[in-house]
Each structure stands twice: as C-alpha cells, then as structure tokens.
Scaffold this motif. Structure first.
Motif, PDB file in Angstrom:
ATOM      1  N   CYS A 161      34.201  43.788  42.541  1.00  0.00           N
ATOM      2  CA  CYS A 161      35.314  43.439  41.643  1.00  0.00           C
ATOM      3  C   CYS A 161      34.815  42.855  40.322  1.00  0.00           C
ATOM      4  CB  CYS A 161      36.246  42.447  42.322  1.00  0.00           C
ATOM      5  SG  CYS A 161      37.139  43.133  43.740  1.00  0.00           S
ATOM      6  N   TYR A 169      37.562  48.795  38.613  1.00  0.00           N
ATOM      7  CA  TYR A 169      37.951  47.770  39.595  1.00  0.00           C
ATOM      8  C   TYR A 169      38.710  48.356  40.776  1.00  0.00           C
ATOM      9  CZ  TYR A 169      36.899  44.800  35.548  1.00  0.00           C
ATOM     10  OH  TYR A 169      36.298  44.208  34.467  1.00  0.00           O
ATOM     11  N   CYS A 177      41.325  45.529  42.787  1.00  0.00           N
ATOM     12  CA  CYS A 177      40.839  44.152  42.867  1.00  0.00           C
ATOM     13  C   CYS A 177      41.829  43.218  42.180  1.00  0.00           C
ATOM     14  CB  CYS A 177      39.479  44.018  42.193  1.00  0.00           C
ATOM     15  SG  CYS A 177      38.133  44.856  43.053  1.00  0.00           S
ATOM     16  N   TYR A 216      36.614  39.897  50.365  1.00  0.00           N
ATOM     17  CA  TYR A 216      36.584  38.822  49.379  1.00  0.00           C
ATOM     18  C   TYR A 216      35.218  38.751  48.710  1.00  0.00           C
ATOM     19  CZ  TYR A 216      40.786  37.146  51.831  1.00  0.00           C
ATOM     20  OH  TYR A 216      42.028  37.037  52.404  1.00  0.00           O
ATOM     21  N   TYR A 217      35.258  38.333  47.445  1.00  0.00           N
ATOM     22  CA  TYR A 217      34.027  38.046  46.689  1.00  0.00           C
ATOM     23  C   TYR A 217      34.234  36.718  45.955  1.00  0.00           C
ATOM     24  CZ  TYR A 217      33.322  43.060  47.387  1.00  0.00           C
ATOM     25  OH  TYR A 217      33.187  44.314  47.940  1.00  0.00           O
ATOM     26  N   ALA A 245      37.695  36.933  44.175  1.00  0.00           N
ATOM     27  CA  ALA A 245      38.266  38.272  44.063  1.00  0.00           C
ATOM     28  C   ALA A 245      38.612  38.789  45.453  1.00  0.00           C
ATOM     29  CB  ALA A 245      37.283  39.213  43.374  1.00  0.00           C
ATOM     30  N   LYS A 247      39.675  42.437  47.304  1.00  0.00           N
ATOM     31  CA  LYS A 247      39.762  43.884  47.130  1.00  0.00           C
ATOM     32  C   LYS A 247      40.544  44.477  48.300  1.00  0.00           C
ATOM     33  CE  LYS A 247      36.924  47.962  46.136  1.00  0.00           C
ATOM     34  NZ  LYS A 247      37.482  48.161  44.783  1.00  0.00           N
TER      35      LYS A 247
END
Length: 292
Positions: A161, A169, A177, A216-217, A245, A247
């Motif tokens: 993301c 994205y 994202c 998740y990031y 982020a 996704k």
C-alpha cells in the motif's frame, strides 16, 4: 404666528425645521450650542477610549496565561478520533474497475498524501528512533527543548500500500488500499508496557463474508510508541503521523459494504458512544463495481 388649533402652513413648518437645524439667534445647531456638542463628543470619546483600553488590557492579561506551544486546557475526549485516506465523498469509496477515471481520483489523493513520507524527505527532516519506546523530549524547567525532533515514518513500511511497487494501490484490480491515521493529541501516551495501539477492521453490519481477506501494513497494524507523545505543530514542525494501511484482497463486488476500523489499546478507552462516530474508530463505505 398661527393661533392654537390652527393648521400650520407649509412655509411655517419649513421655517421651524430651518430654525431647528440652525438658530441664528441662539447659535444652536440641532438644538445644542457648540459648547454643548463639544462636551457630548468629549464624553463619548473618553468613554469609548476607556472601553477599548479595557478590552486591550483583558486580551493582554489573557495572552499572558497562554502557552505558544501547548494549550493551557485540553477539553478532549478520552478516545482520540480516527480518519482514513482517501476520504472519498463523505467517506464513501465507490468506483468501477473498468472506469479508470472513477478510481484514479483515489490514487491521486493517496499520492499527494504520501508524498511527505518519501524516504528522502524523512531522512532529511526526521530522526531514526528506537521502536516500542516513547520518544520523550522533556524541557529543562523554563528552558524549552525546541524545536523537537520527530521520528521517521517511511512509506516503505506500508508494503503493497506504499504506492512504490503498485502505483495504483490495488484500485485497478479491485484490491484497494485504505490508509488509517489516529488524530493528533498533544501529550497523549496511547500504550503502556511497550504495547503499541493497533487497528482492527471489519464489516460493521452486514454478513462478514462480504470481506474475506484483509492484510495490514505494518503487519501488526500498530501505531508504534516511538511516534508519541506529540508535542504540537509549533514544537514539532516536521512531525509525521504514523499510518496503518489495510488492503482488501478478496472483497465482494457490486455490493455496498459498511466497514468500521477501530483502535485497540491498553490505555485508550474503547469506543462505546454512538454520538461520536469518530472517537477511536472510523466508519466508511466501500463499493467496487465490476461487470459480471
């Protein structure tokens, strides 16, 4: 002169008005002499100067009690607010995969938002900090430790993301994202015992099968403690808010999905009130249209 009860002529009325505006016998203007007008004007001049002086003095005393770097009083909720990027229209992210223009606006919004998080900008302006520890920069008595440094948050932490490898994205393939940020609150310590607050997202009301896979990031979906406490815009001019982020890898197309993301922390109260829908959480609609 007309007798009592007799109707005055137009000329008599005009003469009386002329005499009211200026009486050459008594030297009165609008019923007052020059000295009388002078005293009245002097009174109002002194009166309004006094009022202006009181206002200036009150403002001066109030400003003496204010801090340029930190609010004297903070009337805030126990739970800080949250927001997403892109915001869409009224937090409604709707687009059609086949219609490039419908999702390109979201891509451009993310590009603009993430520009300050480029590694070159972060290395130039911010410091590499120790993770999982508060970055405390205390003042020495009345000597302020300003400007305060801020910790680096490189967009590379956002993985798929970040917009670096996937320029769109995921919007062009129906795997979008969404970036989540926690609103800034001066002096907030959002976790204890080295436990950073983290984000969790899910379907708000409908069948949870509408969203089958989230990623998740950073991987732990956490706002690391090293980005806290926040000291204010004037003290930390280069402060970069930490981001998380999410996704959506496998989402049901052609369906309007109400999604809620919330903060989880051992020091921040869980959101319970429906009156403030942005306290510790953010709700948004996501709809991805595609031809069957």
């Amino acid at each position: 002169m007309a007798k009592d009860g007799e109707k005055k002529t137009c000329g008599q009325v005009m003469d009386e008005w002329k005499e009211f505006f200026w009486n050459p016998r008594t030297h009165e203007f609008l019923g007052r002499t020059a000295s009388s007008w002078g005293l009245i004007l002097l009174f109002y001049l002194v009166f309004y100067i006094f009022l202006a002086g009181m206002f200036v003095l009150t403002m001066y005393v109030m400003l003496l009690t204010l801090d340029d770097y930190e609010p004297t009083y903070q009337d805030r909720l126990a739970t800080p607010g949250m927001m997403i990027q892109p915001t869409g229209k009224a937090l409604d992210i709707t687009y059609n995969i086949e219609d490039t223009e419908s999702w390109d606006l979201h891509v451009q919004a993310l590009n603009i938002f993430l520009a300050p998080y480029n590694e070159s900008e972060q290395v130039l302006n911010n410091k590499e900090c120790t993770p999982d520890d508060y970055f405390i920069q205390a003042d020495s008595g009345e000597i302020r430790n300003n400007p305060k440094r801020s910790c680096q948050f490189n967009r590379t932490l956002l993985g798929e993301c970040s917009g670096l490898n996937d320029l769109y994205y995921g919007y062009n393939v129906g795997k979008p994202c969404v970036l989540i940020k926690l609103n800034r609150v001066i002096g907030m310590y959002p976790g204890k015992e080295r436990q950073s607050p983290h984000v969790s997202c899910g379907v708000k009301t409908e069948n949870s099968d509408l969203i089958r896979e989230l990623q998740y990031y950073p991987a732990n979906a956490a706002f690391n403690l090293m980005y806290f406490p926040y000291y204010g815009k004037k003290a930390q001019v280069n402060y970069s808010q930490p981001l998380v982020a999410v996704k959506f890898h496998n989402i049901t197309f052609n369906a309007e999905i109400n999604i809620e993301c919330k903060i989880n922390s051992n020091t921040i109260a869980n959101p319970t009130s429906e009156r403030d829908k942005f306290a510790g959480r953010v709700s948004f609609k996501l709809r991805i249209n595609r031809k069957d």
